[in-house]
Design a protein around this motif. Structure first.
Motif, mmCIF file in Angstrom:
data_model
loop_
_atom_site.group_PDB
_atom_site.id
_atom_site.type_symbol
_atom_site.label_atom_id
_atom_site.label_comp_id
_atom_site.label_asym_id
_atom_site.label_seq_id
_atom_site.Cartn_x
_atom_site.Cartn_y
_atom_site.Cartn_z
ATOM 1 N N LYS A 32 5.108 0.948 -10.590
ATOM 2 C CA LYS A 32 3.747 1.002 -10.048
ATOM 3 C C LYS A 32 3.786 1.062 -8.530
ATOM 4 O O LYS A 32 2.966 1.712 -7.897
ATOM 5 N N MET A 33 4.734 0.324 -7.956
ATOM 6 C CA MET A 33 4.769 0.200 -6.504
ATOM 7 C C MET A 33 5.067 1.539 -5.842
ATOM 8 O O MET A 33 4.535 1.826 -4.789
ATOM 9 N N LYS A 37 -1.132 5.742 -4.858
ATOM 10 C CA LYS A 37 -2.170 4.728 -5.007
ATOM 11 C C LYS A 37 -3.302 5.249 -5.893
ATOM 12 O O LYS A 37 -3.598 6.434 -5.914
ATOM 13 N N GLU A 38 -3.918 4.336 -6.601
ATOM 14 C CA GLU A 38 -4.957 4.748 -7.531
ATOM 15 C C GLU A 38 -6.351 4.591 -6.948
ATOM 16 O O GLU A 38 -7.316 5.077 -7.525
ATOM 17 N N THR A 39 -6.470 3.907 -5.826
ATOM 18 C CA THR A 39 -7.802 3.684 -5.276
ATOM 19 C C THR A 39 -8.118 4.736 -4.210
ATOM 20 O O THR A 39 -7.228 5.343 -3.647
ATOM 21 N N ASN A 41 -9.777 5.658 -0.492
ATOM 22 C CA ASN A 41 -10.106 5.019 0.779
ATOM 23 C C ASN A 41 -11.586 5.234 1.005
ATOM 24 O O ASN A 41 -11.981 6.129 1.736
ATOM 25 N N TYR A 42 -12.437 4.440 0.376
ATOM 26 C CA TYR A 42 -13.806 4.821 0.082
ATOM 27 C C TYR A 42 -14.637 5.508 1.158
ATOM 28 O O TYR A 42 -14.948 6.685 0.969
#
Ligand code: SF4
Ligand code: SF4
Lengths: 180, 387
Positions: A32-33, A37-39, A41-42
């Motif tokens: 996972k590391m 990234k799954e998010t 940067n809103y």
């Protein structure tokens, strides 16, 4: 009904030390590391908006730049939380669109009341009010959260029109068919 | 420069050395909290804190990398902690309430005195001289003795807070630390049995342990983690428990104890507890690396002396005492940082044990295992050295 009895074996020695399990867990987290990234940067990166999304209700113009709302007030009546407040107005007789007769003088949608139900869009006979892509509204005061007519047109912009109903009506009238 | 330094009075030199070590350790311990947030974020597929930046530094090229790594969040957090209003709940016992964080930090930083953290090439004697603040013969014992004082801070904090959750946290902490201390001490005994050959002078010195892992030959160059894997394993598990790290963070377990012993603490006092925890982690990892992973020697069967000898053949600058010292400390720090990373990695992988499981594991599994391990190695070493 068929079912399968799961065989529950007693834990093996290796399993009782936890170590293989811990190591395999650490392998998972390590994978996972290094993965992307799954998010998002809103505020800089925005999620894709699916078609048919119901965001902030807005007023739109037709491709000729005519404001489509005729201030029939149907949306005001249908709005469940009474978020819409319309002041109807006349279109001056010397205007190019005088045959439309009415337009809103003021049109306010209180975004603190709106529940994004989309009923206004559904009820509008003129396809003048659309729930579009804006999903994030914020403000420091209650007044700021009320979208007035100017702001509503800013948010709405222009949408394609399939009918040009008022143009057709005017053309029919000029061709001597007042009941078109 | 060097001559000037060695002409200073001894007390001044020791103070400077001590302050230098603390000046490295304290920010490192703080930076660990940042690293913790970053590692947790990466494991959870997030970018982690990456926004803060000092506005008037933003023009520096490449600074966005530091920004991405969250370096400014760390400074901002630290600054916030220093500037926050110092509040104490009305129900606490003020004296002990303020004493507890100090008691946490002081032993945590004191243990560093006994931990050798590198070596430098002494041209006069053509040997590696260890770098350590207090080169005493009982350093292992001293580290254990001082490090275990840290538990008093948790008990004091729990008790002085005069509230249920901290109290339970304090009780758990003391029970846990005492349980695992036994296995920890028993697990390092085989190392010292092996190191102290009969006939020679007995020593509990950590430097001695490092040196014995850097001897020539197949057995001499072997790190003890290969020679005594079970000891290393028990020590590591006990270390996790001693430093209150997941999966053993009973004293804090926020799910059932709110914040555990530090529930009633805020601002800098709370920060001190965390600096202490990370300092414990650093010292614990250092001991692990010294005992089982060859200290500042870069690879098994490749001691630093040999490496420096090769490098010195290429460029004599590598035999300069300062350069060789920096290399040794660098290698040691790299090992430490890796081990801290493993600590964090484990934390974000494993769920927490239940309290009874922790106790059961400590007394019914780890303790018999470490006793068996000690007996096995005692017999084995006796047989090997008899023949
Ligand atoms: S937006 Fe549509 S429903 Fe509402 S007043 Fe205007 S024309 Fe009528
Ligand atoms: S979306 Fe629903 S609540 Fe919002 S203005 Fe339209 S009718 Fe009213």
């Amino acid at each position: 009904m068929s079912f399968k009895t799961v065989e529950r074996r007693p834990l093996s020695l290796a399993e009782r030390t936890y170590v293989p399990q811990i190591l395999s867990g650490m392998k998972t987290t390590f994978k996972k590391m290094v993965k992307p990234k799954e998010t998002l940067n809103y505020p800089e990166a925005r999620p894709p908006i699916p078609p048919g999304y119901r965001g902030v209700p807005t007023l739109v113009k037709d491709p000729n730049g005519r404001e489509k709302c005729v201030s029939c007030q149907l949306c005001e009546f249908v709005c469940p939380p009474k978020a819409i407040r319309i002041t109807p107005g006349e279109i001056p007789p010397d205007a190019e669109t005088a045959h439309v007769e009415k337009a809103p003088e003021e049109f306010e949608i209180d975004m603190l009341r709106c529940i994004y139900c989309g009923l206004c869009q559904e009820v509008c006979p003129e396809e003048a009010i659309w729930l579009q892509n804006v999903f994030s509204v914020s403000g420091y005061t209650r007044e700021e959260m009320v979208n007035d007519k100017k702001r509503l047109y800013e948010l709405g912009g222009t949408l394609p029109d399939d009918h040009y109903k008022w143009d057709k009506k005017k053309a029919a009238e000029e061709a001597g068919n007042p009941h078109h | 420069m060097m001559e000037f330094y060695f002409e200073l009075p001894l007390w001044l030199r020791l103070t400077v050395q001590g302050l230098a070590v603390i000046a490295v350790l304290f920010p490192l311990a703080g930076a660990c909290s940042m690293a913790e947030r970053k590692v947790s974020a990466w494991i959870q597929g997030r970018p982690g804190p990456s926004r803060a930046i000092v506005p008037w530094l933003a023009w520096i090229p490449g600074i966005s990398l530091l920004q991405k790594l969250g370096v400014f969040h760390f400074t901002a957090d630290g600054g916030k902690m220093f500037l926050k209003e110092d509040v104490a709940p009305g129900s606490v016992n003020k004296f002990y309430y303020y004493l507890a964080p100090l008691i946490a930090v002081v032993p945590a930083l004191c243990t560093v005195t006994f931990v050798p953290f590198g070596a430098y090439w002494d041209a006069a004697t053509e040997t590696m001289k260890p770098l350590v603040l207090a080169n005493v013969d009982v350093s292992m014992l001293a580290v254990f003795a001082v490090a275990s004082l840290g538990v008093y801070s948790l008990i004091l904090a729990g008790w002085a807070s005069n509230s249920k959750y901290p109290f339970l946290g304090g009780v758990r902490a003391s029970a846990q630390l005492i349980s695992y201390e036994l296995s920890m001490t028993l697990s390092v005994l085989p190392v010292f049995l092996w190191v102290n050959a009969p006939g020679g002078e007995g020593s509990l010195s950590l430097i001695h342990v490092v040196n014995t892992q850097a001897q020539p030959g197949l057995w001499g160059g072997m790190w003890y983690v290969f020679l005594m894997p079970l000891s290393a394993f028990i020590f590591l598990v006990a270390l996790f428990a001693e430093t209150n790290r997941q999966p053993f963070d009973m004293p804090e377990s926020e799910a059932d104890l709110v914040g555990g012993f530090h529930t009633e603490y805020g601002e800098l006092k709370w920060g001190l507890f965390f600096v202490a925890e990370y300092a414990h982690m650093f010292v614990g990892s250092a001991i692990f690396m010294i005992l089982f992973c060859g200290g500042w020697h870069p690879f098994p069967w490749l001691p630093l002396d040999t490496l420096l000898g090769w490098l010195g053949g290429i460029a004599p600058i590598f035999l300069n005492p300062v350069v060789s010292g920096v290399i040794a400390v660098g290698i040691f720090l790299a090992k430490l940082i890796f081990s801290i990373f493993v600590f964090m990695w484990v934390r974000w992988t494993l769920p927490r044990f239940r309290y009874d499981q922790v106790m059961k594991l400590g007394w019914q599994k780890l303790l018999p295992l470490s006793i068996g391990n000690l007996i096995f190695y005692a017999v084995a070493i006796a047989i090997i050295e008899r023949s």
